[in-house]
Design a protein around this motif. Structure first.
Motif, mmCIF file in Angstrom:
data_model
loop_
_atom_site.group_PDB
_atom_site.id
_atom_site.type_symbol
_atom_site.label_atom_id
_atom_site.label_comp_id
_atom_site.label_asym_id
_atom_site.label_seq_id
_atom_site.Cartn_x
_atom_site.Cartn_y
_atom_site.Cartn_z
ATOM 1 N N GLU A 258 3.374 14.385 -9.232
ATOM 2 C CA GLU A 258 4.283 15.521 -9.099
ATOM 3 C C GLU A 258 5.003 15.262 -10.496
ATOM 4 O O GLU A 258 5.371 16.371 -11.173
ATOM 5 N N ARG A 259 4.773 14.193 -10.976
ATOM 6 C CA ARG A 259 6.189 14.698 -12.578
ATOM 7 C C ARG A 259 5.661 13.175 -13.559
ATOM 8 O O ARG A 259 6.068 12.441 -13.896
ATOM 9 N N PRO A 260 4.497 13.928 -14.236
ATOM 10 C CA PRO A 260 3.976 12.709 -14.965
ATOM 11 C C PRO A 260 4.576 12.467 -16.427
ATOM 12 O O PRO A 260 4.810 11.686 -16.787
ATOM 13 N N LEU A 261 4.976 13.354 -16.580
ATOM 14 C CA LEU A 261 6.168 13.216 -18.049
ATOM 15 C C LEU A 261 7.279 11.997 -17.823
ATOM 16 O O LEU A 261 7.545 11.622 -18.602
ATOM 17 N N ARG A 262 7.841 12.265 -16.476
ATOM 18 C CA ARG A 262 9.237 11.234 -15.716
ATOM 19 C C ARG A 262 8.246 10.388 -16.148
ATOM 20 O O ARG A 262 8.827 9.189 -16.082
ATOM 21 N N ALA A 263 7.589 9.999 -15.649
ATOM 22 C CA ALA A 263 7.290 8.494 -14.841
ATOM 23 C C ALA A 263 5.923 7.827 -16.888
ATOM 24 O O ALA A 263 6.476 6.890 -16.885
ATOM 25 N N LEU A 264 6.074 8.939 -18.004
ATOM 26 C CA LEU A 264 5.650 8.688 -18.713
ATOM 27 C C LEU A 264 7.497 7.907 -19.440
ATOM 28 O O LEU A 264 7.046 6.750 -19.671
ATOM 29 N N THR B 50 0.616 -0.891 0.210
ATOM 30 C CA THR B 50 -0.146 0.046 0.021
ATOM 31 C C THR B 50 0.460 1.802 0.014
ATOM 32 O O THR B 50 0.160 1.944 -0.742
ATOM 33 N N GLU B 51 1.887 1.260 0.692
ATOM 34 C CA GLU B 51 2.712 2.197 0.935
ATOM 35 C C GLU B 51 3.330 2.586 -1.095
ATOM 36 O O GLU B 51 3.592 3.806 -1.327
ATOM 37 N N LEU B 52 3.956 1.625 -1.391
ATOM 38 C CA LEU B 52 5.073 1.502 -2.226
ATOM 39 C C LEU B 52 3.759 2.173 -3.885
ATOM 40 O O LEU B 52 4.627 2.706 -4.543
ATOM 41 N N GLN B 53 2.486 1.706 -2.851
ATOM 42 C CA GLN B 53 1.097 2.342 -4.030
ATOM 43 C C GLN B 53 0.839 3.537 -4.439
ATOM 44 O O GLN B 53 1.471 4.907 -5.372
ATOM 45 N N LYS B 54 0.998 3.819 -2.838
ATOM 46 C CA LYS B 54 0.886 5.577 -2.227
ATOM 47 C C LYS B 54 2.078 6.079 -3.261
ATOM 48 O O LYS B 54 2.340 7.645 -3.565
ATOM 49 N N LEU B 55 3.275 6.410 -2.769
ATOM 50 C CA LEU B 55 4.601 6.398 -3.418
ATOM 51 C C LEU B 55 4.645 6.589 -5.237
ATOM 52 O O LEU B 55 4.837 7.626 -5.503
ATOM 53 N N ILE B 56 4.711 5.419 -5.703
ATOM 54 C CA ILE B 56 3.629 5.780 -7.434
ATOM 55 C C ILE B 56 3.197 6.387 -7.433
ATOM 56 O O ILE B 56 3.690 7.457 -8.151
ATOM 57 N N GLU B 57 1.966 7.257 -6.611
ATOM 58 C CA GLU B 57 0.873 7.638 -7.290
ATOM 59 C C GLU B 57 1.235 8.892 -7.145
ATOM 60 O O GLU B 57 1.270 9.814 -7.873
ATOM 61 N N ASP B 58 1.822 9.111 -6.200
ATOM 62 C CA ASP B 58 2.629 10.622 -5.718
ATOM 63 C C ASP B 58 3.600 11.252 -6.543
ATOM 64 O O ASP B 58 3.302 12.278 -7.676
ATOM 65 N N GLU B 59 4.300 9.825 -7.143
ATOM 66 C CA GLU B 59 5.688 10.655 -8.242
ATOM 67 C C GLU B 59 4.730 10.815 -9.834
ATOM 68 O O GLU B 59 5.077 11.837 -10.092
#
Length: 119
Positions: A97-103, A85-94
């Motif tokens: 905050e930085r959608p192009l970087r995540a893409l 759950t914590e990892l999922q929250k971290l990924i969602e936050d990232e």
């Protein structure tokens, strides 16, 4: 002239018999394929049941052995769920905050996996 008509009739009759034989053969092949499909489905179902039972037995065996050495498996499950759950929250936050970087990272991982699978 009579022989030509007779030959045409014989040819037509032979063609009709051949067509009937081909249709009967096709029906036989279709029936055999249907039976083979049913047999394959039954075997796949039996294999799935066997694999499921084996996996359940292995999981129970591992759980028993872990408990025998003093490991609380229920606690392990709870901790794993919490960490997921914590990892999922971290990924969602990232991603927020930085959608192009995540893409970009997702594209890079996809290219890397594609490269590895093509080899």
């Amino acid at each position: 002239m009579a022989t030509t008509t007779s030959a045409k009739r014989q040819a037509a009759a032979a063609a009709k018999r051949a067509r009937a034989e081909v249709e009967a053969g096709a029906e036989d092949v279709a029936a055999e394929m249907e039976e083979a499909g049913s047999r394959a489905r039954r075997q796949a179902s039996a294999l799935e049941d066997t694999l499921t039972r084996s996996a359940e037995e292995i999981a129970a065996n591992v759980t028993d052995r872990l408990r025998a050495v003093g490991v609380d498996t229920d606690k392990m499950v709870d901790v794993a769920k919490e960490q997921a759950t914590e990892l999922q929250k971290l990924i969602e936050d990232e991603i927020r905050e930085r959608p192009l970087r995540a893409l970009g990272l997702a594209a890079a991982v996809g290219l890397f996996v594609g490269y590895l699978s093509a080899r």
